[in-house]
Design an enzyme around this catalytic site. Structure first.
Site, PDB file in Angstrom:
ATOM      1  N   THR A   1      37.280   0.835  48.022  1.00 33.11           N
ATOM      2  CA  THR A   1      39.040   0.672  48.982  1.00 33.11           C
ATOM      3  C   THR A   1      38.607   0.072  50.310  1.00 33.11           C
ATOM      4  OG1 THR A   1      39.818   2.069  47.517  1.00 33.11           O
ATOM      5  CG2 THR A   1      40.777   0.689  49.284  1.00 33.11           C
ATOM      6  N   THR A   2      38.054   0.489  50.934  1.00 32.40           N
ATOM      7  CA  THR A   2      37.113   0.854  52.651  1.00 32.40           C
ATOM      8  C   THR A   2      36.733  -0.879  52.534  1.00 32.40           C
ATOM      9  OG1 THR A   2      36.998   3.416  52.387  1.00 32.40           O
ATOM     10  CG2 THR A   2      36.298   1.953  54.389  1.00 32.40           C
TER      11      THR A   2
ATOM     12  N   TYR B   1      50.037   0.428  40.882  1.00 34.16           N
ATOM     13  CA  TYR B   1      50.987  -0.257  40.821  1.00 34.16           C
ATOM     14  C   TYR B   1      52.234  -0.373  39.892  1.00 34.16           C
ATOM     15  CZ  TYR B   1      54.596  -4.119  41.934  1.00 34.16           C
ATOM     16  OH  TYR B   1      55.820  -4.311  42.375  1.00 34.16           O
TER      17      TYR B   1
ATOM     18  N   TYR C   1      37.839   7.781  39.581  1.00 35.93           N
ATOM     19  CA  TYR C   1      38.560   7.318  40.962  1.00 35.93           C
ATOM     20  C   TYR C   1      39.853   7.761  40.792  1.00 35.93           C
ATOM     21  CZ  TYR C   1      39.052   6.642  46.029  1.00 35.93           C
ATOM     22  OH  TYR C   1      40.351   6.040  47.046  1.00 35.93           O
TER      23      TYR C   1
ATOM     24  N   ARG D   1      47.277   6.255  46.817  1.00 32.52           N
ATOM     25  CA  ARG D   1      47.357   4.585  46.789  1.00 32.52           C
ATOM     26  C   ARG D   1      47.788   3.988  45.805  1.00 32.52           C
ATOM     27  NH1 ARG D   1      44.157   1.342  51.183  1.00 32.52           N
ATOM     28  NH2 ARG D   1      42.883   3.295  52.545  1.00 32.52           N
TER      29      ARG D   1
ATOM     30  N   LYS E   1      35.301  10.849  41.145  1.00 31.17           N
ATOM     31  CA  LYS E   1      35.686  10.988  42.504  1.00 31.17           C
ATOM     32  C   LYS E   1      38.011  11.546  42.988  1.00 31.17           C
ATOM     33  CE  LYS E   1      36.341   8.581  46.821  1.00 31.17           C
ATOM     34  NZ  LYS E   1      36.371   6.871  47.456  1.00 31.17           N
TER      35      LYS E   1
ATOM     36  N   ILE F   1      32.677  11.494  48.791  1.00 27.68           N
ATOM     37  CA  ILE F   1      32.274  10.054  48.731  1.00 27.68           C
ATOM     38  C   ILE F   1      32.933   9.110  50.008  1.00 27.68           C
ATOM     39  CG2 ILE F   1      32.455   7.373  48.667  1.00 27.68           C
ATOM     40  CD1 ILE F   1      32.388   8.139  45.333  1.00 27.68           C
TER      41      ILE F   1
END
Length: 295
Positions: free
Chosen positions: A46-47, A109, A135, A140, A164, A206
């Protein structure tokens, strides 16, 4: 999966002021993390701002990181989305020879229920030629992958090797530690509680902040894994202000300001994200200077 124990870095993608990928800065970022002693790198998490990158840009980033790393430390590739069939198609067609595992985010979403999340990852596990790291990041995705769903997946699919966990909920994390299969890894996805999670039985983190302070943060995690609690918390308290700051105005805007303060990369992000404001920029810059003096 001993290679996933310790500190992984969720690498940012440096951009120039014209918003194009900064290849030189990307190479510097990879080398800075490796030289700082992190155990592995996560590519296109994502980063990395993959949501605003073209397919060709993503392939360029993957290629550049693989070539720069040159086999020095393990790589994990972010492969996820909210279209299960599209994710499965990528898993069936991509060359994963350079990667240790994939990191796959819970669908965002769409907000599937727990059975939908299970079926999504079932399809991924059946298609993936390499190990899978789940994850969970409800802030998010809009939905929380419950410990019972994680344990169901961990027990049903041998190639789902880790999760994660970034719900920011230690009670939920403790449920994972209590019920996990013996060799299943619980990896923190929250920098601020990474050390407490390690001490509770986690395998590492992470991390976002670790690419700004790789030497200090990865050492903190190693100390935690070795149960050197006082020494580990000394580093935790040294870095805690920076962890707050890098998420204050969104990720990766904060960590990109750290990288700019270090002289590694510009602080440019792509819309709809914007760079941190002047006040936060100045505070991050002062913090980086303070850490550099101490170390």
């Amino acid at each position: 999966m001993q290679s996933l124990i310790g500190t992984g870095v969720a690498l940012a993608t440096p951009f120039k002021k014209d918003f194009s990928i900064d290849t030189e800065a990307l190479i510097k970022t990879v080398n800075f993390s490796i030289d700082g002693g992190v155990e592995y790198i996560v590519v296109l998490g994502t980063t990395a701002e993959g949501a605003t990158m073209t397919k060709d840009e993503k392939e360029f980033v993957i290629k550049t990181i693989i070539e720069t790393n040159n086999g020095r430390i393990p790589l994990v590739l972010g492969v996820g989305g909210n279209n299960t069939m599209e994710v499965v198609q990528e898993l069936k067609t991509r060359d994963f020879s350079a990667f240790e595992a994939i990191l796959s985010i819970s669908p965002y979403y769409n907000k599937p229920n727990q059975e939908g999340i299970y079926q999504h990852f079932k399809a991924i596990a059946e298609a993936s030629p390499i190990p899978v790291i789940l994850y969970n990041v409800p802030s998010r995705t809009g939905s929380n992958m419950l410990p019972s769903t994680v344990m169901r997946l961990a027990n049903d699919f041998k190639n789902i090797v880790a999760t994660k966990e970034a719900a920011g909920d230690m009670i939920q994390a403790l449920q994972l530690f209590k019920n996990k299969p013996k060799d299943f890894l619980i990896i923190s996805g929250d920098d601020m509680i990474a050390l407490p999670m390690v001490l509770a039985g986690g395998s590492g983190v992470i991390s976002v902040i670790a690419q700004g302070f790789p030497k200090e943060f990865s050492e903190m995690i190693r100390l935690g894994l070795n149960r050197k609690v006082d020494d580990a918390f000394e580093i935790q308290y040294l870095l805690s202000d920076s962890i707050d700051m890098i998420f204050e105005q969104g990720n990766p805007a904060g960590i990109k300001q750290v990288l700019q303060s270090l002289g590694i990369a510009e602080n440019t992000v792509r819309l709809p994200l914007v760079s941190v404001d002047e006040s936060l920029s100045n505070r991050i810059d002062l913090f980086v200077k303070k850490i550099n003096k101490l170390t």
